[in-house]
Design an enzyme around this catalytic site. Structure first.
Site, PDB file in Angstrom:
ATOM      1  N   HIS A 248       0.826  -1.208   0.000  1.00  8.58           N
ATOM      2  CA  HIS A 248       0.000   0.000   0.000  1.00  8.58           C
ATOM      3  C   HIS A 248       0.867   1.268   0.000  1.00  8.58           C
ATOM      4  O   HIS A 248       0.475   2.289   0.557  1.00  8.58           O
ATOM      5  CB  HIS A 248      -0.953  -0.007   1.204  1.00  8.58           C
ATOM      6  CG  HIS A 248      -1.953  -1.114   1.133  1.00  8.58           C
ATOM      7  ND1 HIS A 248      -2.508  -1.697   2.245  1.00  8.58           N
ATOM      8  CD2 HIS A 248      -2.479  -1.774   0.070  1.00  8.58           C
ATOM      9  CE1 HIS A 248      -3.344  -2.664   1.863  1.00  8.58           C
ATOM     10  NE2 HIS A 248      -3.335  -2.730   0.558  1.00  8.58           N
ATOM     11  N   TYR A 393       7.222 -10.401  -5.630  1.00  3.15           N
ATOM     12  CA  TYR A 393       7.891  -9.375  -4.812  1.00  3.15           C
ATOM     13  C   TYR A 393       9.072 -10.058  -4.137  1.00  3.15           C
ATOM     14  O   TYR A 393       8.881 -10.888  -3.246  1.00  3.15           O
ATOM     15  CB  TYR A 393       6.909  -8.813  -3.778  1.00  3.15           C
ATOM     16  CG  TYR A 393       5.574  -8.443  -4.396  1.00  3.15           C
ATOM     17  CD1 TYR A 393       5.360  -7.173  -4.932  1.00  3.15           C
ATOM     18  CD2 TYR A 393       4.541  -9.391  -4.504  1.00  3.15           C
ATOM     19  CE1 TYR A 393       4.149  -6.847  -5.535  1.00  3.15           C
ATOM     20  CE2 TYR A 393       3.327  -9.077  -5.104  1.00  3.15           C
ATOM     21  CZ  TYR A 393       3.133  -7.805  -5.615  1.00  3.15           C
ATOM     22  OH  TYR A 393       1.936  -7.490  -6.215  1.00  3.15           O
TER      23      TYR A 393
END
Ligand code: GLY
Ligand code: MN
Ligand code: MN
Length: 450
Positions: A248, A393
């Site tokens: 985020h 990731y």
């Protein structure tokens, strides 16, 4: 100045009426439903955030003002629809802009009746008296919860009333209705995705080493606003290098570095419907070998997942397809060691791919709708819209991982509508194949320097 944006027709008055009638048809006679507008949100001192209507209220009315309440009274045949809203006020309208007022709101929204919101205390308790059930979005607006509970207590305490209704959450019926989009809704979502895809393409052409992340954000916002989409669907994420690993991330204040990738997750809201698109590309316009290797895995996973977005499949099919390809790809590159099926079963892939492949999309970015029915994954149906957004990731500080892959974060996200003819990718105009991205970045720059 770019050309005047083409506007797309919004939702028709008859569709709003159909929605209300459908909802009322699902509620028992003798019940009453209340749906509230959103309130204005204070930003700081005497400044407010731009007003965003409550999605359920907007879905049922198209009415875009605060301090309003829709009351649905289901009947044996046609139900009654009432609105409470702000009265016209010449002085206030001079400062804050026009208000429709009850009379015009009733006509424009095609409702049976409308009253000033100030008359709520006089009218609503009478409507509640003697009802068996009150459908109500419980817990969403504290001031309204309090007010309604107060009415109900007063009705219960007073002699000779028909009694107070039992409160039931209205959420379920609306969730189910909003999950399946109509042709008019799909058209608005196509427009939101088209504007957002154009914004991503434009950002790609602007990208270069030394730029700050917020400058890429500005390129996206320019296209949104210039196209008539004044709001973003969620805070824009522009994460250069390892900032892409923060799910985020939205501070967007770091400088973009030569040799890094940048992950851009951005979508606009257009007439109440949103897009949610992610593209990841090299800051300098050319993918390096390791970046390319990881990117191709994510792209293949996304393509395999999109193929599973098919009527009759269930919600987990696309996710499972993406997990399979990502896990195999990570084994092939040496980032995971072991047997692919074993790594899937143990969840070892989650070290690199820790979220699910997508979510429902509609008036809200993480739109309403259940993913499971009675504990089992839900079947996919025409009219549903979802994102497909696998990612890899790679942690920055894990020395067991080959150094060239560390700190790389890649996500590719598209908006996909389910149709009986197969998946329709609403966001297809945003480049995502390696050669298309490199071409766009190279030629976009040429165009800009001319
Ligand atoms: N941008 C929010 C999400 O992708 O879910
Ligand atoms: Mn998303
Ligand atoms: Mn996103």
């Amino acid at each position: 100045m770019s050309k005047t944006p083409k506007t797309t027709a919004g939702i028709s008055r008859s569709e709003y009426a159909r929605r209300r009638n459908r909802l009322m048809a699902e509620l028992p006679a003798g019940s009453l439903a209340i749906v509230s507008s959103a309130g204005e949100q204070l930003r700081s001192r005497d400044t407010f955030f731009p007003f965003r209507q409550d999605s359920d209220f907007l879905y049922l009315t198209g009415f875009d003002e605060p301090e309003a309440l829709l009351v649905l009274v289901p009947g044996r045949t046609q139900g009654e629809t009432l609105l409470f809203c702000r009265e016209r006020d010449t002085e206030k309208e001079k400062w804050d802009g026009p208000r429709l007022g009850p009379e015009r709101a009733m006509q424009q929204c095609g409702l049976n009746d409308a009253f000033p919101i100030g008359d709520l205390d006089d009218i609503l308790p009478g409507l509640l008296e003697g009802r068996e059930l009150l459908y109500f979005p419980m817990g969403r607006y504290a001031h309204l919860d309090k007010r309604i509970r107060n009415y109900l207590e007063r009705i219960t305490a007073a002699p000779n009333t028909g009694g107070a209704p039992e409160m039931v959450d209205l959420d379920y019926q609306l969730r189910e209705m909003r999950l399946i989009k109509s042709a008019q809704e799909i058209r608005l979502m196509e427009q939101a995705a088209k504007i957002s895809a154009e914004a991503h393409s434009r950002a790609m052409t602007r990208c270069q080493p030394g730029l700050y992340e917020y400058q890429l954000e500005a390129a996206l916002l320019h296209t949104f606003v210039d196209s008539g989409a004044r709001e973003t669907a969620y805070p824009t994420i522009v994460g250069g290098g390892s900032n892409a690993l923060v799910m985020h991330y939205c501070s967007n204040n770091a400088q973009l570095r030569d040799g890094d990738l940048v992950l851009v997750d951005a979508g606009c809201e257009y007439r109440g419907y949103v897009a949610d698109i992610t593209r990841t590309y090299p800051v300098n316009g050319s993918f390096s070998g390791p970046q390319c290797a990881l990117y191709e895995i994510v792209l293949a996973a996304q393509q395999a997942a999109i193929e599973q977005v098919s009527v009759g499949n269930h919600w987990d099919h696309p996710h499972a397809a993406s997990v399979e390809i990502i896990t195999q790809g990570l084994v092939d590159l040496g980032l995971l060691r072991g047997d692919t099926q074993g790594l899937i079963e143990s969840g070892a892939y989650r070290q690199f791919y820790m979220h699910r492949v997508g979510h429902w999309l509609g008036m809200d970015v993480h739109d309403v709708g259940d993913y499971r029915i009675h504990g089992a994954w839900r079947q996919l149906e025409a009219g549903m819209v979802m994102t497909v957004e696998p990612g890899i990731y790679v942690p920055e500080d894990d020395e067991s991982i080959p150094a060239e892959f560390r700190g790389i974060g890649i996500r590719i996200e598209d908006d996909v509508a389910l149709t009986n003819r197969g998946p329709q990718i609403l966001s297809a105009a945003a480049p995502k194949a390696i050669e298309d991205i490199e071409y766009t970045m190279l030629h976009g720059r040429d165009l800009l320097t001319r």
